[in-house]
Design an enzyme around this catalytic site. Structure first.
Site, PDB file in Angstrom:
ATOM      1  CG  ASP A 196      -1.919   0.913   1.241  1.00  0.00           C
ATOM      2  OD1 ASP A 196      -3.150   1.193   0.234  1.00  0.00           O
ATOM      3  OD2 ASP A 196      -2.037   2.117   1.892  1.00  0.00           O
ATOM      4  CD  GLU A 238      -1.954   2.126  -3.458  1.00  0.00           C
ATOM      5  OE1 GLU A 238      -3.553   2.823  -4.028  1.00  0.00           O
ATOM      6  OE2 GLU A 238      -1.784   2.558  -2.283  1.00  0.00           O
ATOM      7  CG  HIS A 312      -9.788  -1.415  -2.491  1.00  0.00           C
ATOM      8  ND1 HIS A 312      -8.756  -1.678  -3.101  1.00  0.00           N
ATOM      9  CD2 HIS A 312      -9.784  -0.351  -1.114  1.00  0.00           C
ATOM     10  CE1 HIS A 312      -7.707  -0.739  -2.629  1.00  0.00           C
ATOM     11  NE2 HIS A 312      -7.852  -0.433  -1.370  1.00  0.00           N
ATOM     12  CG  ASP A 313      -8.523   3.235  -3.334  1.00  0.00           C
ATOM     13  OD1 ASP A 313      -9.121   2.906  -1.995  1.00  0.00           O
ATOM     14  OD2 ASP A 313      -7.671   3.115  -3.042  1.00  0.00           O
TER      15      ASP A 313
HETATM   16  O1  TEU Z   1      -4.512   4.094  -1.441  1.00  0.00           O
HETATM   17  C1  TEU Z   1      -3.902   4.888  -2.022  1.00  0.00           C
HETATM   18  C2  TEU Z   1      -4.070   6.121  -2.430  1.00  0.00           C
HETATM   19  O2  TEU Z   1      -4.263   7.357  -2.564  1.00  0.00           O
HETATM   20  C3  TEU Z   1      -5.205   6.549  -2.936  1.00  0.00           C
HETATM   21  O3  TEU Z   1      -6.007   5.156  -3.985  1.00  0.00           O
HETATM   22  C4  TEU Z   1      -6.595   7.136  -2.869  1.00  0.00           C
HETATM   23  O4  TEU Z   1      -6.822   5.981  -1.253  1.00  0.00           O
HETATM   24  C5  TEU Z   1      -8.051   7.501  -3.302  1.00  0.00           C
HETATM   25  O5  TEU Z   1      -7.436   8.474  -4.405  1.00  0.00           O
HETATM   26  C6  TEU Z   1      -8.527   8.611  -2.390  1.00  0.00           C
HETATM   27  O6  TEU Z   1      -8.701   9.129  -3.624  1.00  0.00           O
HETATM   28  C7  TEU Z   1      -4.268   3.416  -0.518  1.00  0.00           C
HETATM   29  C8  TEU Z   1      -5.489   2.006  -0.533  1.00  0.00           C
HETATM   30  O7  TEU Z   1      -5.926   1.668  -1.641  1.00  0.00           O
HETATM   31  C9  TEU Z   1      -6.546   2.868   0.571  1.00  0.00           C
HETATM   32  O8  TEU Z   1      -7.610   1.852   0.155  1.00  0.00           O
HETATM   33  C10 TEU Z   1      -6.322   3.431   1.600  1.00  0.00           C
HETATM   34  O9  TEU Z   1      -7.467   4.207   2.210  1.00  0.00           O
HETATM   35  C11 TEU Z   1      -5.009   4.143   0.782  1.00  0.00           C
HETATM   36  O10 TEU Z   1      -4.373   3.505   0.860  1.00  0.00           O
HETATM   37  C12 TEU Z   1      -4.495   4.727   3.062  1.00  0.00           C
HETATM   38  O11 TEU Z   1      -4.014   3.459   3.316  1.00  0.00           O
END
Ligand code: TEU
Ligand code: CA
Length: 538
Positions: A196, A238, A312-313
């Site tokens: 992440d 990521e 999921h985002d």
């Molecule tokens: O996401 C990181 C991130 O920067 C984005 O995908 C963000 O969640 C999104 O753009 C918000 O609009 C990761 C995870 O995938 C996400 O679910 C978490 O909330 C985030 O990190 C924090 O751990």
């Protein structure tokens, strides 16, 4: 013909969001035993690797991306024995399992943070980032990235919610504790990790360098040497803020630091540049195509790319880039365009049956912390309710987090209890049971697409040439490998269109979403038409 290829380059990865996949004990929350009960569904699709979003102990402020204990399973998901059983059953079926590793931050309920908070001199104080004064860095979820703590009268840093304090990676003791934890999981037999926001761990907040900070390479190297080296695993980092070029560098060489990266160049093209994800802009297909072209060219024969449109985002692809009116057609078209490229394919749960986004009437039905926070912030900025909801309908992360639609029973077969997040009412029409029996279903099409991909090395190795570059409604490219050539075509139009394929000498259709259309030099194609066509020319 080709040298040894790592298994993860040939793999199809399926992402499971545990909260929403399958409930096994009727509490309305998806869980590990629910996942285990659905493994045959995944195997049948052609999945090789399952990526599990976090199941560690967590107060669920950000649905598990706020971890309170890395070595425990949260009771809502089950037990460590359930987890071991899942790993065993996945391996039994010849699949692999990777876990989500959230190490840029923890939950505020992690013991480290609880200790860190107690005093300026606590040994864990420096595990987190504390300052006397806040800077102007903002949180990804809106508002400041700093929260004042009464007890010690300093501010702590959090790039996400205030319940997700950022770890201070510059502390070597902290790094060693993290590596030990990672090795514990790997020794337990899991097959790798999705890391992440790992582009953030090398940050220097005083210099305001967050993504791809000055220490990133060093920490990734140390992580690799201490945990990943010599193990038969895959890792996918990521990295929302990383450039395409840097993503390629980090995955290159004989001993790459990461197997592959999620880079986000294509993700923000429907936003007003610089205004963030809530300021909507219609997608310019030419820009979209050229972004993929750049990625394909950058990674060709150096480094390795991952292919994803959603997770999921991100909103559901059908509702975002396709059409709910031509749901099945556009779901298949988007999959064909994406998985026809070079890289490891990722399927996000529900994509394979063409699940859509959601429009809940009231903000109260939404559960995502980011959505809730941004609603308040946009209200305070004076946005109209209808404009806020329009953005939320387009971009809320809850679009892709609604319960999986298995069948037409109450709560879509996800649970017999009211789910933690509402099921989309369209489950009466859109559900796996129906889709699997439908000769024109999305799932059977995915099966076929995955099979063709695995049987033909051209998908793994072929080069990429964008054609019809300036066409506003067609995404098409040619892959070439040795003497073989295929043309992949996808229409982003809800109208019929005529295309002239004569320059490419079409030979044979390998796969299409419309069998009523015969192969000709000049063809009239249906809305959201897609095909993979073997060609002889150009
Ligand atoms: O996401 C990181 C991130 O920067 C984005 O995908 C963000 O969640 C999104 O753009 C918000 O609009 C990761 C995870 O995938 C996400 O679910 C978490 O909330 C985030 O990190 C924090 O751990
Ligand atoms: Ca449950």
């Amino acid at each position: 013909m080709e040298k040894d290829i790592n298994w993860w380059k040939k793999a199809v990865v399926y992402q499971i969001y545990p909260l929403s996949f399958q409930d096994s004990n009727d509490d309305g929350i998806g869980d590990i035993n629910g996942i285990t009960s659905r493994l045959d569904y995944l195997k049948k699709l052609g999945v090789d690797v399952i990526w599990l979003s976090p199941v560690y102990r967590s107060p669920m402020d950000d649905n598990g991306y706020d971890i309170a204990n890395y070595l425990e399973i949260d009771p809502i998901f089950g037990t460590m024995d359930d987890m071991k059983h899942l790993i065993h059953e996945v391996h039994q079926r010849g699949m692999r399992l990777i876990m989500d590793l959230v190490i840029n931050h923890t939950s505020d309920e992690h013991d480290w943070f609880k200790e860190s908070k107690t005093s300026l001199h606590n040994p864990k104080r420096d595990y987190y980032i504390w300052r006397d004064q806040p800077s102007d860095i903002g949180s990804v979820f809106g508002g400041s990235a700093w929260t004042y703590d009464e007890q010690t009268k300093q501010y702590y840093f959090h790039l996400f919610s205030q319940r997700q304090p950022d770890l201070n990676w510059q502390n070597p003791h902290l790094r060693q504790e993290i590596y030990a934890m990672i090795n514990t999981w790997l020794d337990m037999g899991i097959d790798g990790f999705r890391l992440d926001v790992i582009d953030l761990i090398g940050k220097d907040i005083d210099e305001k360098k967050l993504s791809d900070g000055p220490y990133l390479n060093d920490y990734l190297q140390e992580l690799y040497d201490t945990c990943f080296k010599g193990r038969d695993i895959m890792t996918v980092g990521e990295m929302p803020g990383l450039s395409i070029k840097r993503a390629q560098e980090l995955t290159s060489g004989d001993d790459p630091l990461l197997s592959m990266i999620f880079q986000f160049a294509h993700i923000s093209l429907d936003e007003v540049p610089g205004e963030g994800k809530w300021a909507l802009k219609p997608l310019n297909l030419v820009e979209f195509k050229e972004t993929f072209e750049k990625v394909q060219h950058t990674f060709y024969q150096k480094g390795w790319n991952s292919l994803f449109l959603s997770n999921h985002d991100q909103p559901r692809v059908v509702s975002r880039y396709g059409s709910e009116l031509f749901r099945k057609e556009s779901a298949k078209m988007l999959a064909t365009i994406l998985y026809g490229m070079q890289g490891t394919p990722y399927v996000y749960q529900g994509e394979e049956i063409g699940m859509t986004g959601v429009k809940f009437k009231s903000i109260d039905v939404y559960k995502d912390i980011e959505t809730k926070q941004i609603y308040q912030i946009l209200k305070e900025k004076g946005w109209q309710e209808k404009d806020i909801m329009a953005s939320i309908y387009m971009k809320s992360r809850d679009n892709s987090r609604t319960p999986f639609q298995w069948n037409e029973e109450k709560y879509a077969g996800f649970s017999t209890h009211e789910p933690w997040l509402s099921v989309i009412p369209n489950y009466h029409d859109i559900h796996a049971e129906k889709d699997l029996q439908d000769a024109d279903g999305v799932y059977p099409y995915y099966q076929h697409l995955i099979k063709i991909r695995k049987e033909n090395e051209i998908f793994l190795h072929g080069d990429f040439k964008l054609i019809l570059r300036d066409h506003q409604k067609i995404f098409s490219y040619i892959r070439t490998y040795g003497h073989q050539k295929i043309l992949v075509i996808g229409s982003f139009s809800d109208q019929k269109m005529t295309i002239d394929l004569s320059p490419y000498q079409p030979i044979k259709i390998w796969l299409t979403n419309d069998h009523t259309i015969q192969l000709h030099d000049v063809m009239t194609i249906s809305p959201y038409y897609t095909a993979i066509i073997e060609i002889g020319g150009k």
